[in-house]
Design a protein around this motif. Structure first.
Motif, mmCIF file in Angstrom:
data_model
loop_
_atom_site.group_PDB
_atom_site.id
_atom_site.type_symbol
_atom_site.label_atom_id
_atom_site.label_comp_id
_atom_site.label_asym_id
_atom_site.label_seq_id
_atom_site.Cartn_x
_atom_site.Cartn_y
_atom_site.Cartn_z
ATOM 1 N N ILE A 33 -30.222 127.175 61.554
ATOM 2 C CA ILE A 33 -29.940 126.647 60.196
ATOM 3 C C ILE A 33 -28.595 125.944 60.582
ATOM 4 N N ILE A 34 -28.349 124.565 60.252
ATOM 5 C CA ILE A 34 -27.385 123.785 60.632
ATOM 6 C C ILE A 34 -27.144 123.159 59.306
ATOM 7 N N ALA A 35 -25.544 123.137 59.289
ATOM 8 C CA ALA A 35 -25.008 122.481 58.068
ATOM 9 C C ALA A 35 -24.210 121.285 58.853
ATOM 10 N N LYS A 36 -24.431 120.075 57.957
ATOM 11 C CA LYS A 36 -23.832 118.992 58.447
ATOM 12 C C LYS A 36 -22.894 118.174 57.277
ATOM 13 N N LEU A 37 -21.906 117.848 57.519
ATOM 14 C CA LEU A 37 -21.045 117.025 56.728
ATOM 15 C C LEU A 37 -20.797 115.344 57.349
ATOM 16 N N PHE A 38 -21.102 114.554 56.260
ATOM 17 C CA PHE A 38 -21.048 113.048 56.634
ATOM 18 C C PHE A 38 -19.987 112.557 55.743
ATOM 19 N N VAL A 39 -18.911 111.728 56.298
ATOM 20 C CA VAL A 39 -17.773 110.994 55.741
ATOM 21 C C VAL A 39 -17.972 109.666 56.103
ATOM 22 N N TYR A 40 -17.918 108.954 55.045
ATOM 23 C CA TYR A 40 -17.930 107.359 54.553
ATOM 24 C C TYR A 40 -16.533 106.764 54.448
ATOM 25 N N ASP A 41 -16.043 105.915 55.049
ATOM 26 C CA ASP A 41 -14.923 105.318 54.743
ATOM 27 C C ASP A 41 -15.165 103.764 54.042
ATOM 28 N N LYS A 42 -14.002 103.255 53.773
ATOM 29 C CA LYS A 42 -14.269 101.860 53.123
ATOM 30 C C LYS A 42 -14.732 100.845 53.720
ATOM 31 N N ASN A 43 -14.411 100.874 55.163
ATOM 32 C CA ASN A 43 -15.038 99.852 56.023
ATOM 33 C C ASN A 43 -16.546 100.022 56.501
ATOM 34 N N GLY A 44 -17.377 101.163 55.805
ATOM 35 C CA GLY A 44 -18.541 101.424 56.233
ATOM 36 C C GLY A 44 -18.661 102.385 57.564
ATOM 37 N N GLN A 45 -17.615 102.688 58.075
ATOM 38 C CA GLN A 45 -17.729 103.593 59.288
ATOM 39 C C GLN A 45 -18.230 105.024 58.725
ATOM 40 N N ILE A 46 -18.861 105.688 59.625
ATOM 41 C CA ILE A 46 -19.549 106.903 59.282
ATOM 42 C C ILE A 46 -19.139 107.899 60.330
ATOM 43 N N SER A 47 -18.780 109.138 59.826
ATOM 44 C CA SER A 47 -18.679 110.439 60.599
ATOM 45 C C SER A 47 -19.414 111.406 60.440
ATOM 46 N N SER A 48 -19.683 112.450 61.490
ATOM 47 C CA SER A 48 -20.428 113.413 60.941
ATOM 48 C C SER A 48 -19.789 114.731 61.698
ATOM 49 N N ARG A 49 -20.249 115.982 61.188
ATOM 50 C CA ARG A 49 -19.819 117.073 61.966
ATOM 51 C C ARG A 49 -20.797 118.210 61.445
ATOM 52 N N GLU A 50 -21.602 118.876 62.651
ATOM 53 C CA GLU A 50 -22.425 119.701 62.276
ATOM 54 C C GLU A 50 -21.829 121.496 62.835
ATOM 55 N N ARG A 51 -22.330 122.157 62.034
ATOM 56 C CA ARG A 51 -22.115 123.650 62.285
ATOM 57 C C ARG A 51 -23.344 124.527 62.158
ATOM 58 N N LEU A 52 -23.535 125.191 63.230
ATOM 59 C CA LEU A 52 -24.414 126.204 63.228
ATOM 60 C C LEU A 52 -24.335 127.603 62.535
ATOM 61 N N ILE A 53 -25.159 127.804 61.577
ATOM 62 C CA ILE A 53 -25.078 129.049 60.709
ATOM 63 C C ILE A 53 -25.929 130.068 61.471
ATOM 64 N N TYR A 54 -25.191 131.057 62.047
ATOM 65 C CA TYR A 54 -25.857 132.141 62.744
ATOM 66 C C TYR A 54 -25.776 133.436 62.486
#
Length: 921
Positions: free
Chosen positions: A738-759
């Motif tokens: 089970i892996i939760a993932k956050l996606f962050v978008y800024d105004k310049n079209g840049q994308i960042s993400s962060r995954e967390r294992l739910i254990y």
């Protein structure tokens, strides 16, 4: 880093104090310290000591229970590099003999026996040839009294092929033999007590591989006729130390090369059947010019193994000679042809224009097929010798060659000066298109199967499909032909047929094998392709694929990304056998490993735990597949690589609001119970600081939208950072993490993400213990290998397994471990699943047995919900009633003790009970 682990013996008996002392020695030249797991629950960490030039560790360990133990030593050097080795020993309790033997090759000890039969021969422990003398010595075997007296020895040398043919047997304690057939062999020792043959033990060695040995040569010796070394110079050559360990040398190919000539042209090449020859070094260049030449020979044995003097000696040690060009003007030769582009089956007229300023041409020799061997006999149709001493030659080409045949002619003048022409290329084409190899699996192997049928699916030009050759290699990692090239074998199918369009292959054990098909048409055009097939048990556990990555600074318009898969794990008691990387899952790679235009099965890097790859700005999916012998698993990660000119990429943060749930060392959120909730805190830092949206996918391994992509489900979306709660169930992690993932978008079209294992933290595993109870003779199987006694020639036994200990047990039963009931040449896969009743307990089963079957043993295997495995065994023995006291019947802890009654009443009682049970069922 090399490592070798040894013990003072292979088998031991417990003493009267139920102890057995084992001396363990570990040697490693680079080792700093070692961790030793004695497999009885005890471990030690020891430092190496250098004594008498050996870097070693010696320690003693006391075992208190009988059994088979795998002593594992893991050695570390000063840099933290590690390597492991395992030594298997057997400790008996004095109730049965202990089988053990040594193998000597030409009187040198090379290996010890093993406690269990080898599963395969993918990595032969010992390789020999037909002329090696092998000695098998069982002198260190032990009888129940601790000596090697009163023992019967039954040796079997069995071929490990589909026929399992027995090569040789012996009843000697120590015997010596040669194995004069190529192949892989299992050595088995069946050891019995002379006084009680029912007391026996086995020892094995697998596998011993007999392969074709290459010929050997030490050097070339030469003598000269003219001590001034003026050309033309005649040399007498001799191949020193030329021999073939398992056959004979059938050809010597001799030549010399100009050291200053970068083309490495073979001069004066010719063949002999003996190890001596006469070679003339001719004049090449101006008169009085100093020239240096190296002398070469290549030997070929009767198995077509070839060894060049270059394979034996470094270039600086290959014999060379310095000569002075004699008074001679070199002859001249140029070639021409009436055409240089023809179709297959057509002939070419080739002419040689020659001149010799100070003499005449005496010899002209032809090389028409570009193999640098002149006047070679090829066939009655195409024979270079037919052009011997002819200045015009007609030659027919019957094989396509788009690269062109390099035709040469060599002329020798009256002063023995020899000149070879420049190559004239003849291009041969055909109307037929080259074949394209392909094959399919008739069906994917089912769990527990070891057989697969493959079918040719190649593309063949209809104009050239009459004489297609099909060459199948069932496992490109195993050299079945013995030529030291594992991926060129021509394997037979189960029906002893080769070269068929459809083949059926059976394998020795579960695991992954790579099958290769090579096709050739009658014009010599060919193609090859391979694909993997995996055989797995339905109970096989999958490995865990895990990796992280580090992105370099943006430079020259690109990034270098370093990957690290060291966090990947194999299931308990297994090891990872391969790491397969696809660095761009959405694009089909184009190289020698990837030719099918399929994007999802590319192999761009194999075997590496820490590969690197260069990317240009963009979004890429990276896939890692890890393999064990029985299963595989994959993980895919998306890389978002932005152009720095668009601003810094934001850094996404996703964590639990409750800090007690965070395990920072393993980068996961840990939950307990069957269900639990997490309050996520989501945010971002850096970038433009002007964020457009935050999207959370609560589990990227679950495809909520049904589009085949689990990572694009917008389970939650917000324009600002904040908190959100979501609840999980432990059962969701059965198939995938089970892996939760956050996606962050800024105004310049840049994308960042962060995954967390739910254990979900597993419940502590409980005790597990396999037990067999039976009627007519109550007996408990397991560690003591109890017996069930039957009388007469036939009998029935009712087995009961309800007293086995463990949680969520599954039951697997093999009626006779010595009989291949599914006839697939494998004994250890004949298990049936025991059906459970409404109460969740296993149902008893009744099975018939016969005296004529010989040695019979029943085995139960149980597996609990945590993956723990245990087994129990019961030996089935037929005895003569006249020799057995049947007045009393021993009770197990399953059934209430039965009072001793006379034997005849007891027998009648059990017969009645069994008949009632039989008809009631």
């Amino acid at each position: 880093m090399g490592i070798e682990i040894s013990t003072d013996a292979n088998v031991y008996n417990l003493n009267k104090n139920s102890e057995s002392k084992v001396k363990v020695t570990i040697e490693s030249q680079a080792g700093k310290y070692a961790e030793v797991d004695f497999s009885d629950g005890e471990k030690s960490e020891l430092e190496f000591a250098n004594k008498d030039g050996k870097n070693s560790i010696s320690t003693e360990h006391v075992y208190t229970e009988s059994g088979i133990y795998q002593i594992k030593a893991t050695v570390y050097d000063v840099d933290g590099n590690e390597n492991s080795d395992i030594k298997v020993i057997k400790i008996g309790d004095g109730t049965t003999p202990l089988a053990s033997f040594e193998i000597l090759q030409d009187n040198i000890k090379i290996a010890d026996s093993r406690a269990t039969e080898a599963e395969n021969c993918s990595k032969p422990t010992v390789t020999g040839n037909k002329n090696n003398v092998f000695t098998f010595d069982a002198s260190k075997s032990l009888n129940i009294d601790g000596t090697n007296r009163k023992l019967n020895y039954n040796w079997t040398i069995k071929a490990l092929d589909s026929n399992k043919q027995i090569f040789q047997t012996s009843d000697l304690k120590k015997f010596t033999t040669k194995i004069d057939r190529y192949g892989e062999y299992l050595i088995e020792l069946d050891l019995k007590d002379k006084d009680d043959p029912s007391k026996q033990d086995y020892a094995y060695f697998g596998c011993l591989k007999i392969a074709s040995a290459p010929p050997q040569i030490n050097n070339i010796q030469y003598t000269v006729a003219d001590p001034k070394n003026i050309t033309p110079l005649k040399l007498e050559l001799k191949a020193i130390g030329a021999k073939d360990p398992d056959g004979e040398i059938v050809r010597y190919l001799w030549w010399y090369q100009d050291i200053a000539d970068s083309t490495n042209e073979k001069l004066g090449s010719h063949t002999t059947a003996k190890n001596t020859t006469t070679l003339t070094i001719n004049t090449f260049g101006k008169e009085n010019e100093i020239k240096k030449y190296r002398l070469y020979v290549e030997i070929t044995d009767n198995d077509n193994n070839r060894v060049n003097i270059e394979d034996v000696l470094p270039e600086a040690n290959i014999p060379q000679i310095e000569v002075t060009n004699g008074p001679n003007k070199l002859p001249e030769i140029t070639l021409s042809a009436d055409r240089t582009y023809i179709m297959k089956g057509e002939s070419v007229n080739i002419s040689a224009k020659t001149d010799d300023p100070d003499g005449k041409i005496e010899i002209i020799e032809w090389d028409l097929d570009g193999d640098l061997i002149y006047n070679e006999d090829e066939s009655a149709e195409n024979d270079e010798k037919n052009c011997q001493n002819k200045f015009t030659c007609t030659y027919q080409y019957n094989q396509k060659n788009n690269k062109g045949y390099e035709v040469r002619a060599a002329v020798t003048d009256s002063l023995k000066a020899k000149v070879t022409s420049k190559a004239l290329k003849i291009f041969v084409d055909s109307k037929a298109k080259d074949p394209v190899a392909a094959f399919i699996l008739e069906k994917e192997p089912q769990p527990g199967e070891l057989t697969v049928t493959v079918k040719d699916n190649s593309e063949i030009d209809p104009e050239n499909n009459k004489n297609i050759k099909y060459i199948w290699d069932k496992d490109i990692s195993t050299d079945s032909s013995g030529d030291k090239k594992p991926d060129n074998d021509n394997d037979e199918d189960d029906k002893k047929q080769k070269g068929q369009k459809q083949m059926t292959f059976t394998y020795p054990k579960l695991g992954t094998y790579e099958i290769k098909l090579t096709i050739e048409d009658d014009e010599g055009n060919g193609d090859s392709i391979s694909q993997k097939v995996t055989f797995s048990d339905k109970t096989a556990s999958k490995p865990i694929a895990e990796f992280n990555h580090q992105i370099s600074t943006f430079a020259n318009g690109k990034y270098t990304v370093n990957f690290n898969a060291s966090a990947s794990k194999a299931p308990k008691n297994e090891t990872l056998t391969n790491y397969i990387w696809d660095f761009n899952l959405d694009e089909a790679a184009k190289d020698s490993k990837n030719t099918d235009n399929n994007t999802i099965n590319d192999i761009q890097e194999e075997g590496s735990i820490t590969p690197s790859y260069i990317y240009y700005p963009g979004t890429y999916k990276v896939k890692l597949t890890v393999e064990t012998a029985n299963a595989n698993n994959s993980k895919t990660v998306t890389l978002n690589l932005k152009d720095p000119s668009k601003g810094q990429v934001p850094v996404a943060t996703l964590k639990s609001k409750d800090p007690t749930l965070e395990n920072y060392s393993k980068d996961r959120i840990e939950l307990t119970g069957e269900k639990a909730c997490v309050t996520f805190v989501y945010n971002a830092t850096g970038g433009s600081s002007n964020y457009e949206k935050f999207i959370i996918d609560y589990n990227i391994n679950f495809d909520l939208s049904g589009d085949g992509n689990g990572e694009n489900d917008a389970d939650f979306q917000s324009a600002v950072a904040g908190e959100i709660q979501y609840c999980y169930e432990k059962s969701w992690a059965k198939e995938k993490d089970i892996i939760a993932k956050l996606f962050v978008y800024d105004k310049n079209g840049q994308i960042s993400s962060r995954e967390r294992l739910i254990y979900f933290i597993p419940t502590q595993p409980g005790q597990i213990d396999a037990r067999i109870f039976s009627r007519p003779t109550p007996a408990q199987g397991g560690k003591n290998n109890n017996k069930i006694v039957l009388y007469g020639d036939k009998g029935e036994i009712t087995f009961d397994f309800t007293n086995s200990i463990g949680e969520g047990l599954e039951y697997y039963f093999d009626k006779n471990v010595y009989f291949d009931s599914n006839f697939n040449n494998t004994l250890d896969d004949d298990y049936i699943n025991i059906e459970k009743g409404a109460d969740g307990k296993p149902k008893p089963i009744t099975e018939p047995f016969e005296r004529s079957w010989g040695k019979t043993k029943s085995r139960l295997i149980i597996k609990d919900k945590y993956g723990q495995i245990d087994q129990a065994e019961v030996e089935i023995v037929f005895e003569n009633p006249a020799q057995t006291n049947i007045i009393s019947i021993v009770s197990s802890n399953l059934f209430v003790s039965i009072f001793a009654i006379i034997g005849i009443i007891a027998i009648i009682f059990y017969q009645v009970i069994n008949k009632i049970k039989k008809y009631s069922n």
